[in-house]
Design a protein around this motif. Structure first.
Motif, short mmCIF file in Angstrom:
data_model
loop_
_atom_site.label_atom_id
_atom_site.label_comp_id
_atom_site.label_asym_id
_atom_site.label_seq_id
_atom_site.Cartn_x
_atom_site.Cartn_y
_atom_site.Cartn_z
N UNK A 83 0.84 -1.20 0.00
CA UNK A 83 0.00 0.00 0.00
C UNK A 83 0.87 1.25 0.00
N UNK A 84 0.33 2.28 -0.60
CA UNK A 84 0.98 3.59 -0.59
C UNK A 84 -0.05 4.63 -0.16
N UNK A 85 0.46 5.72 0.35
CA UNK A 85 -0.41 6.85 0.68
C UNK A 85 -0.42 7.83 -0.49
N UNK A 86 -1.58 8.39 -0.75
CA UNK A 86 -1.71 9.47 -1.73
C UNK A 86 -1.90 10.76 -0.93
N UNK A 87 -0.99 11.69 -1.10
CA UNK A 87 -1.01 12.92 -0.31
C UNK A 87 -0.82 14.12 -1.24
N UNK A 88 -1.26 15.30 -0.83
CA UNK A 88 -1.08 16.47 -1.69
C UNK A 88 0.40 16.82 -1.83
N UNK A 89 0.81 17.11 -3.04
CA UNK A 89 2.20 17.56 -3.24
C UNK A 89 2.39 18.87 -2.49
N UNK A 90 3.58 19.09 -1.98
CA UNK A 90 3.87 20.30 -1.22
C UNK A 90 3.53 20.18 0.25
N UNK A 91 2.83 19.10 0.63
CA UNK A 91 2.53 18.92 2.05
C UNK A 91 3.73 18.31 2.75
N UNK A 92 3.73 18.38 4.08
CA UNK A 92 4.83 17.79 4.85
C UNK A 92 4.87 16.27 4.67
N UNK A 93 3.70 15.66 4.48
CA UNK A 93 3.67 14.21 4.28
C UNK A 93 4.34 13.82 2.97
N UNK A 94 4.21 14.65 1.95
CA UNK A 94 4.79 14.33 0.65
C UNK A 94 6.31 14.35 0.68
N UNK A 95 6.89 15.04 1.65
CA UNK A 95 8.34 15.13 1.74
C UNK A 95 8.97 13.92 2.43
N UNK A 96 8.15 13.05 2.99
CA UNK A 96 8.65 11.89 3.72
C UNK A 96 9.02 10.76 2.75
N UNK A 97 10.01 9.94 3.13
CA UNK A 97 10.40 8.79 2.33
C UNK A 97 9.41 7.64 2.51
N UNK A 98 8.79 7.56 3.68
CA UNK A 98 7.78 6.55 3.96
C UNK A 98 6.87 7.07 5.05
N UNK A 99 5.73 6.41 5.20
CA UNK A 99 4.75 6.83 6.21
C UNK A 99 4.21 5.59 6.92
N UNK A 100 3.61 5.82 8.08
CA UNK A 100 2.88 4.77 8.78
C UNK A 100 1.41 5.18 8.84
N UNK A 101 0.58 4.24 9.23
CA UNK A 101 -0.84 4.56 9.38
C UNK A 101 -1.05 5.64 10.43
N UNK A 102 -0.23 5.62 11.47
CA UNK A 102 -0.36 6.64 12.51
C UNK A 102 -0.07 8.03 11.96
N UNK A 103 0.84 8.13 10.99
CA UNK A 103 1.15 9.43 10.39
C UNK A 103 -0.05 10.02 9.66
N UNK A 104 -0.97 9.18 9.23
CA UNK A 104 -2.13 9.62 8.45
C UNK A 104 -3.39 9.75 9.29
N UNK A 105 -3.32 9.31 10.54
CA UNK A 105 -4.53 9.20 11.36
C UNK A 105 -5.19 10.54 11.63
N UNK A 106 -4.45 11.62 11.63
CA UNK A 106 -5.05 12.92 11.93
C UNK A 106 -5.67 13.60 10.72
#
Length: 288
Positions: free
Chosen positions: A161-184
């Motif tokens: 699975x991959x996350x789809x996030x808006x470009x330019x967001x702090x999440x987009x700058x990460x090399x990887x994410x966890x479910x907790x990173x997306x929970x908010x």
């Protein structure tokens, strides 16, 4: 003498018309030619097929039996000589949003090379079984749990699975994410054909809000507009490049099973070949 197809056709006309003259007219032959053909057939078989002892022509018991066999022979010959029967009908392959991911083109090219007599038609259908239950397709590439009476599934592999996030967001700058990173964040959920819901998250970190959409295009638009983030198969990233959307691996989400599915008892003749080829391509691409 060799019995030919014309003998079978002539006898069937006689059996249908119960009159040699009318049988001759239907075959565009003379009555003597029809009588001669019938006589040749009876001589070859060594039995009488027609009873001429009455004013009305009737079939003997042997004639009735031979009529069934003659009809089978003529039907088989007509089918064999039908040009349409020389080409298999296309195999309609449905998918809801990502087909075989980045390997889709490989599948189409290899199929055309290895199965030139059977066209493979790729159809996107926005429902959970990609048109399989409705009969719009012969087989479908499906992800996640597959429910439906009479559906057969052939496991192809799993996809991360991959996350789809808006470009330019702090999440987009990460090399990887966890479910907790997306929970908010609000989560974009494709309620029609998607495989991710809020239940993917453990209860203690489950996101509070979902943004519901009906198809992949609207799902991507919601992410690009900053209304939500999403979680999907890595295949989506390989097929759906979208302005304003970045895809980042999610390291702790369970992989998504990928299957080829078809209806039990109603499989296209080329379905087994498609299952073998798809499994081989998925294996070679590195999916487990």
């Amino acid at each position: 003498m060799t019995i030919e197809l014309r003998h079978f056709r002539c006898f069937l006309a006689i059996a249908e018309e119960r009159n040699l003259t009318r049988a001759a007219a239907s075959l565009h032959l003379t009555q003597p030619a029809v009588s001669r053909t019938l006589r040749q057939l009876e001589q070859q078989l060594g039995v009488r097929l027609v009873d001429r002892s009455t004013h009305h022509l009737t079939l003997t018991a042997q004639g009735e039996t031979f009529r069934e066999r003659a009809a089978t022979v003529v039907a088989a010959a007509d089918a064999a000589l039908d040009p349409a029967s020389l080409t298999r009908p296309p195999l309609r392959l449905g998918h809801a949003w990502s087909a075989l991911g980045a390997a889709t083109a490989t599948l189409l090219r290899r199929w055309e090379r290895e199965q030139p007599g059977t066209p493979l038609e790729l159809l996107r259908v926005d429902d959970r079984t990609a048109g399989l239950l409705s009969g719009r397709v012969d087989a479908a590439l499906l992800r996640g749990p597959v429910a439906g009476e009479g559906i057969v599934t052939h496991f192809l592999g799993t996809e991360p699975r991959v996350a789809a996030v808006p470009t330019g967001s702090a999440l987009a700058a990460r090399m990887s994410l966890t479910l907790a990173d997306l929970a908010g964040e609000p989560i974009a959920v494709n309620s029609v054909s998607g495989v991710t819901s809020l239940e993917l998250w453990p209860r203690q970190i489950r996101p509070a809000r979902a943004v519901t959409v009906a198809n992949t295009d609207d799902w991507l638009a919601a992410v690009a507009a900053g209304r939500a983030v999403g979680v999907t198969s890595a295949a989506t990233a390989g097929v759906h490049s979208y302005p304003g959307v970045a895809f980042v691996p999610v390291t702790d989400a369970v992989p998504i099973p990928l299957v080829l599915a078809w209806r039990r008892g109603d499989a296209h003749p080329a379905t087994p070949a498609l299952a073998r080829l798809a499994r081989e391509i998925v294996r070679d691409s590195g999916s487990a």
